[in-house]
Write a protein that holds these residues in place. Sequence first.
Motif, PDB file in Angstrom:
ATOM      1  N   LYS A 336       0.842  -1.191   0.000  1.00 56.20           N
ATOM      2  CA  LYS A 336       0.000   0.000   0.000  1.00 56.20           C
ATOM      3  C   LYS A 336       0.883   1.249   0.000  1.00 56.20           C
ATOM      4  N   GLY A 337       0.381   2.299  -0.640  1.00 57.03           N
ATOM      5  CA  GLY A 337       1.095   3.564  -0.612  1.00 57.03           C
ATOM      6  C   GLY A 337       0.954   4.235   0.737  1.00 57.03           C
ATOM      7  N   SER A 338       1.642   5.338   0.905  1.00 58.04           N
ATOM      8  CA  SER A 338       1.588   6.091   2.146  1.00 58.04           C
ATOM      9  C   SER A 338       0.188   6.657   2.382  1.00 58.04           C
ATOM     10  N   HIS A 339      -0.380   6.374   3.549  1.00 58.85           N
ATOM     11  CA  HIS A 339      -1.699   6.927   3.878  1.00 58.85           C
ATOM     12  C   HIS A 339      -1.617   8.438   4.066  1.00 58.85           C
ATOM     13  N   VAL A 340      -0.447   8.927   4.444  1.00 57.62           N
ATOM     14  CA  VAL A 340      -0.257  10.367   4.624  1.00 57.62           C
ATOM     15  C   VAL A 340      -0.305  11.076   3.274  1.00 57.62           C
ATOM     16  N   LEU A 341       0.487  10.583   2.319  1.00 54.62           N
ATOM     17  CA  LEU A 341       0.540  11.212   0.999  1.00 54.62           C
ATOM     18  C   LEU A 341      -0.776  11.049   0.250  1.00 54.62           C
ATOM     19  N   THR A 342      -1.485   9.949   0.491  1.00 48.98           N
ATOM     20  CA  THR A 342      -2.785   9.729  -0.149  1.00 48.98           C
ATOM     21  C   THR A 342      -3.762  10.853   0.198  1.00 48.98           C
ATOM     22  N   GLU A 343      -3.620  11.400   1.400  1.00 51.53           N
ATOM     23  CA  GLU A 343      -4.525  12.453   1.854  1.00 51.53           C
ATOM     24  C   GLU A 343      -4.203  13.817   1.258  1.00 51.53           C
ATOM     25  N   ILE A 344      -2.960  14.036   0.819  1.00 54.09           N
ATOM     26  CA  ILE A 344      -2.587  15.405   0.433  1.00 54.09           C
ATOM     27  C   ILE A 344      -2.118  15.563  -1.015  1.00 54.09           C
ATOM     28  N   LEU A 345      -1.784  14.467  -1.706  1.00 60.23           N
ATOM     29  CA  LEU A 345      -1.275  14.594  -3.065  1.00 60.23           C
ATOM     30  C   LEU A 345      -2.369  14.391  -4.108  1.00 60.23           C
ATOM     31  N   SER A 346      -2.144  14.976  -5.282  1.00 60.30           N
ATOM     32  CA  SER A 346      -3.057  14.765  -6.402  1.00 60.30           C
ATOM     33  C   SER A 346      -2.884  13.343  -6.932  1.00 60.30           C
ATOM     34  N   GLU A 347      -3.853  12.884  -7.708  1.00 66.44           N
ATOM     35  CA  GLU A 347      -3.776  11.544  -8.309  1.00 66.44           C
ATOM     36  C   GLU A 347      -2.537  11.423  -9.187  1.00 66.44           C
ATOM     37  N   GLU A 348      -2.223  12.495  -9.898  1.00 63.35           N
ATOM     38  CA  GLU A 348      -1.041  12.498 -10.772  1.00 63.35           C
ATOM     39  C   GLU A 348       0.235  12.301  -9.967  1.00 63.35           C
ATOM     40  N   ASP A 349       0.376  13.021  -8.854  1.00 66.87           N
ATOM     41  CA  ASP A 349       1.590  12.907  -8.050  1.00 66.87           C
ATOM     42  C   ASP A 349       1.653  11.606  -7.261  1.00 66.87           C
ATOM     43  N   LEU A 350       0.500  11.042  -6.947  1.00 64.48           N
ATOM     44  CA  LEU A 350       0.495   9.747  -6.251  1.00 64.48           C
ATOM     45  C   LEU A 350       1.042   8.635  -7.138  1.00 64.48           C
ATOM     46  N   ASN A 351       0.984   8.828  -8.444  1.00 61.12           N
ATOM     47  CA  ASN A 351       1.525   7.830  -9.380  1.00 61.12           C
ATOM     48  C   ASN A 351       3.027   7.987  -9.597  1.00 61.12           C
ATOM     49  N   LYS A 352       3.593   9.018  -9.001  1.00 60.38           N
ATOM     50  CA  LYS A 352       5.042   9.224  -9.063  1.00 60.38           C
ATOM     51  C   LYS A 352       5.662   8.770  -7.742  1.00 60.38           C
ATOM     52  N   PRO A 353       6.948   8.434  -7.751  1.00 64.04           N
ATOM     53  CA  PRO A 353       7.566   7.969  -6.502  1.00 64.04           C
ATOM     54  C   PRO A 353       7.848   9.111  -5.535  1.00 64.04           C
ATOM     55  N   SER A 354       7.478   8.911  -4.285  1.00 68.81           N
ATOM     56  CA  SER A 354       7.833   9.841  -3.218  1.00 68.81           C
ATOM     57  C   SER A 354       8.765   9.130  -2.248  1.00 68.81           C
ATOM     58  N   ILE A 355       9.824   9.821  -1.869  1.00 68.84           N
ATOM     59  CA  ILE A 355      10.849   9.240  -1.004  1.00 68.84           C
ATOM     60  C   ILE A 355      11.079  10.153   0.193  1.00 68.84           C
ATOM     61  N   ARG A 356      11.201   9.533   1.367  1.00 71.80           N
ATOM     62  CA  ARG A 356      11.554  10.298   2.566  1.00 71.80           C
ATOM     63  C   ARG A 356      13.028  10.074   2.892  1.00 71.80           C
ATOM     64  N   PHE A 357      13.760  11.182   2.986  1.00 68.63           N
ATOM     65  CA  PHE A 357      15.144  11.162   3.459  1.00 68.63           C
ATOM     66  C   PHE A 357      15.168  11.861   4.811  1.00 68.63           C
ATOM     67  N   SER A 358      15.716  11.202   5.813  1.00 67.93           N
ATOM     68  CA  SER A 358      15.760  11.810   7.149  1.00 67.93           C
ATOM     69  C   SER A 358      17.174  11.744   7.706  1.00 67.93           C
ATOM     70  N   PHE A 359      17.608  12.842   8.324  1.00 63.13           N
ATOM     71  CA  PHE A 359      19.018  13.018   8.678  1.00 63.13           C
ATOM     72  C   PHE A 359      19.253  13.056  10.181  1.00 63.13           C
ATOM     73  N   SER A 360      20.537  13.039  10.516  1.00 65.51           N
ATOM     74  CA  SER A 360      20.959  13.227  11.905  1.00 65.51           C
ATOM     75  C   SER A 360      22.338  13.873  11.913  1.00 65.51           C
ATOM     76  N   LYS A 361      22.866  14.086  13.095  1.00 61.17           N
ATOM     77  CA  LYS A 361      24.192  14.693  13.257  1.00 61.17           C
ATOM     78  C   LYS A 361      25.292  13.839  12.645  1.00 61.17           C
ATOM     79  N   TYR A 362      24.992  12.583  12.350  1.00 60.40           N
ATOM     80  CA  TYR A 362      26.013  11.679  11.813  1.00 60.40           C
ATOM     81  C   TYR A 362      26.137  11.751  10.294  1.00 60.40           C
TER      82      TYR A 362
END
Length: 381
Positions: A336-362
């Motif tokens: 299943k796709g992200s339930h978060v992105l399903t709520e806020i993205l258009s149908e067109e953008d939901l068909n494109k890949p969304s990636i989360r990059f998260s950082f730290s001090k390292y």
Amino acid sequence: MKNVYLDSAATTQIRDEVISKMTEVMKIYGNPSSTHTFGRTAKSLIENARKAVANYLNVQAKEIVFTSGGTEADNLILNSAVRDLGVKRIITSKIEHHAVLHCVDQLKDCFDVEVAYVNLDENGNVNTSHLKELLENSDQKTIVSLMHVNNEIGNILDLEKVGNLCHEHQALFHSDTVQSIGHYTLDLNELPVDFAAVSAHKFHGPKGIGFAYIKSNSGLKSLIFGGSQERGVRAGTESVHNIVGLEEALKFAYDHLEDDKKYTNSLKNHFIEKLRKEIPGIKFNGMCSDVENSTYTLVNICLPIPADKALMLLFQLDLKGIACSKGSACQSGSDKGSHVLTEILSEEDLNKPSIRFSFSKYNTKEELDYVVEVLKDFIKK
């Protein structure tokens, strides 16, 4: 091939100092419920950790209940609110963590609780006018459950504004603060928050340990039954080394907060700038590209790639040594796709890949430059 870890929203690298402290404590093997010297020694470590954690949040030690993590804390709070406090109505949003959403679904099925979802704007921000409307339109006892920092798109909720709104209408306020404690200074004694959930592995501590903040005299009762540990609110022999590991991690997080925040924020700004420059057509999901109104720890991007090509993206990134996520780590094994992105993205953008990059001090800017180059090469192929 480099190894670049950019999935700190899922879990963070444990600090060496935390590992050393935990290793030392594991030699203290007494059961903290035992009354002999071995047990009392272990018990004192737990209570000292509880006092230290409470001090960082400016609350009473008795308001801290150690749990196995944020999920258990969320479940403890919501279940007991319905079962023991007479809550008949829950107001939440459709972009909460599943530790809240699935729990709410269960409570609705088992206790016939009314559930209302607050409206969101196109960026995933809570519509506080609609929240006020929901609070005004019912006289049933209500708990509002809204997370402080969204784990996928990084939006930050105004805890003070929402909490005051809840209390003006005699509603309880619970916030999942898993993505914010250890990254932001929160005075829970001053903030109008009744309950909060926290997890150590989000701020360079061990997995399998967290805590619930439960405001004094709230009336919440145990979800797990057995012994009288944690003042009767959470039965089960305490994991002493993990509790001390949480304390140590939180200590380092707040002792170095400003420096770590400044550095990590510089990484995020650099990454956003490079992505915009090198990848035409890129979009940033939610508020994550607004550094003033999103957490400094993550970026969620939508790439200009057709759906068929997108299927290989995460695999290719992994082959290049890059660890990231298409959403919450709890969802990464799901089709299943992200339930978060399903709520806020258009149908067109939901068909494109969304990636989360998260950082730290390292992390380093060089690592982020490498990621941008890998993305560029993949898009061009």
